[in-house]
Write an enzyme that holds these catalytic residues in place. Sequence first.
Site, PDB file in Angstrom:
ATOM      1  N   ASP A 226     -10.752   1.954  -3.657  1.00  0.00           N
ATOM      2  CA  ASP A 226     -11.299   1.645  -2.338  1.00  0.00           C
ATOM      3  C   ASP A 226     -12.824   1.623  -2.375  1.00  0.00           C
ATOM      4  O   ASP A 226     -13.459   1.213  -1.410  1.00  0.00           O
ATOM      5  CB  ASP A 226     -10.843   2.688  -1.317  1.00  0.00           C
ATOM      6  CG  ASP A 226      -9.505   2.321  -0.702  1.00  0.00           C
ATOM      7  OD1 ASP A 226      -9.080   1.161  -0.856  1.00  0.00           O
ATOM      8  OD2 ASP A 226      -8.884   3.193  -0.071  1.00  0.00           O
TER       9      ASP A 226
ATOM     10  N   ASP B 166       0.832  -1.202   0.000  1.00  0.00           N
ATOM     11  CA  ASP B 166       0.000   0.000   0.000  1.00  0.00           C
ATOM     12  C   ASP B 166       0.869   1.255   0.000  1.00  0.00           C
ATOM     13  O   ASP B 166       2.073   1.199   0.311  1.00  0.00           O
ATOM     14  CB  ASP B 166      -0.890  -0.039   1.261  1.00  0.00           C
ATOM     15  CG  ASP B 166      -2.216   0.676   1.076  1.00  0.00           C
ATOM     16  OD1 ASP B 166      -2.337   1.457   0.126  1.00  0.00           O
ATOM     17  OD2 ASP B 166      -3.125   0.456   1.907  1.00  0.00           O
TER      18      ASP B 166
END
Length: 729
Positions: free
Chosen positions: A535, A465
């Site tokens: 997301d 990430d």
Amino acid sequence: MKHLVKTLAVLALMLGSVMASAQVVHVSTDNISIVLDARQGQPLRYIHAGKRISDRDVANLGTFGAMRSEVYPVFGHGNTGNYALAVRHQDGNMTLQMTVAGVSKEESNDAVVTRITLKDGFYPFKVDVCYRAYKDVDMIETWTEISHSEKKGVDLLRFDSAHLPFHVGDVWVSHLYGTWGDEGRLVQEPLNRGTLTIENRDGVRNSHTAHAEVMISLDGKPQENTGAVLGAALCYSGNYELDFITNDSDYHSLFAGINPKTSSLRLANGEVFKTPELAITYSDQGLSGASRNFHSWARAHKIAHGNVPRRVLLNSWEGVYFDINEAGMAQMMSDIADMGGELFVMDDGWFGEKYPRKDDTSSLGDWKVDRNKLPHGIQGLVDAARERGIKFGIWIEPEMANTVSELYEKHPDWIINASNRDIAKGRGGSQVILDLSNPKVQDYVFSIVDDLMTNYPDIAYIKWDANMTISSYGSQYLPADRQSELYIRYHQGFAAVCDRIRAKYPDLTIQACASGGGRASYGIMPWFDEFWVSDNTDALQRIYMQWGTSYFFPSITMASHISASPNHQTQRVVPVKFRADVAMSGRLGMEIQPRDMSESDIQQCKIAIADYKMVRDVVQFGDIYRLISPYDGKGLASMMYSTQDKSEAVLYMWKTEHFQDQRLPKVKLAGLDPDRLYTITELNKAVNGRPYMLEGKSFSGDFLMNVGIDMPQGGTNAYHSRVLRLKAE
Ligand code: DGJ
């Protein structure tokens, strides 16, 4: 033997000199030609760029047919227009005057690399303009290698990878734009006079908003399956700039490269600066044709493990967020294994000793397991996964730290921040970025992966990430007179770390995540297997995002997960069948707490996973044909994948709007053999619904492509969708 070696050497020299005196250089693949006027001592000019032309036509065009556009225009002398390269020599002179000094070709198994050397008339300054033409796919990568032997350094002020001209007319550009939670939105606009700039200035991630990939429809409004299309993708992980410039000439010009804004670079004597590749393709089968070219190239050459089927996984984030514990992980592993999944990924929240990661306010940098949450450590989880017959994966954010961390306490000098300024903190009010221009930081970031993999070699997957933008610009490592290099040196450091990881762990699956889709980029894909598209897991909005993303990226790169309803980002309530039908068009996974699912939803997911596995090869390696765009507002979106031999296809139809008395368009398929018969079988059949009306029936490819089939309106079901398998008899 000695004699043979000598003869070969002479032959090689002769070949070299033939190439060196070549006037017309033809770089080509099956369907693309780039033809250059490379007369010795003259500026390098385009003759043609686009559709493949025959050698005979190339010969007849000669240098007479030159478009006159320079291939790599330089600033300052004899050029009052746009330029790809600008420098400042140490004597203050800001000009270049580059002409062809030689041409060479090198052939490998899968490509031919052509290198045209340009030299300055006064300064010992050199640019190699390079082309890699693939033999198995329609893609030509071009880049430059810039060097000099001037006594002192030369400042590079602009350093594009390439300049690509194409004729004016009814020309349209398709590209992607978005934001967090809405990545990959398709934008299509005509090219008018002036400049259209597509750029990124994030510093770390580069695809949340604009994307560095474009398609150019050369003969009118973009069409999916007809029309001439040029495609270009800048393969760079950092800030980029793509300028479409249209002035008073017959040509539009695309200049593409690293974003030079606030990024000048001092090049030392002997140092070579290689600009990122610009991958160029051409198709006369519309946008979908260009997409197929991008996808084939990506799978064969540009993404990690492009030919390896992707596993069906459950990722823990939306299921438990930071609430990681051993029993919970074991339960999720059991549930995904029961549903037919093959991998479990533990997301954020598992680490931190002195500062346990309870939320996003601390601990990045301290990649030691939190034993209070996970008493048996990572080994316990790896073992638990093995016992359930699945693989284990883990989340890290290795480029980052929190100021609340042991790492920061030890190495405050490792973070990116301007001197004499407050520390700019990001997520959780304490996140900071590690300075990858610093070799010590590179070693450290490498060691995070290396330690995990050395201690737990059974880890099969890493979710990497990156949740921060450079917002206080300054390196504590680079000297004062090199601060302007940080954006670029960061990404050189990132590449060096990724190279080391891949050299040692070639089989590891790595997902690029960056607050969702911030790293959907060919700048990083050679090291990564896939990216997290967004997301936002809302199935309806994903149709739009995945549609756009599919322009450039194949389905195996697009992580696409079934999540909860109401959706956590949009609060939309969508039946599980529709959620699964959308997720099944990418790399299928789940992002949910299975414990909270109803029995019938679990049943539906079992069906979806089993059916997906049955057609996984078609979805993950098939040719894409986009049929009805969600952006056209027809209430229906439809696309399909078919195998190269046209023996099997998977068709997706998703309703995107719901009105009383709604009429949906007919779906005309593509990419089939008109003369073969295809049997229709519905996939992911609704647990409590009626099968598709043509279930089990066979139709010719001709009928399916030219007459088409109907999408049932779906009655009161606002989120109606069908996935059909078509198998040739
Ligand atoms: C941002 C990512 O996009 C999410 O998927 C998740 O991994 C979180 N970070 C974890 O903090």
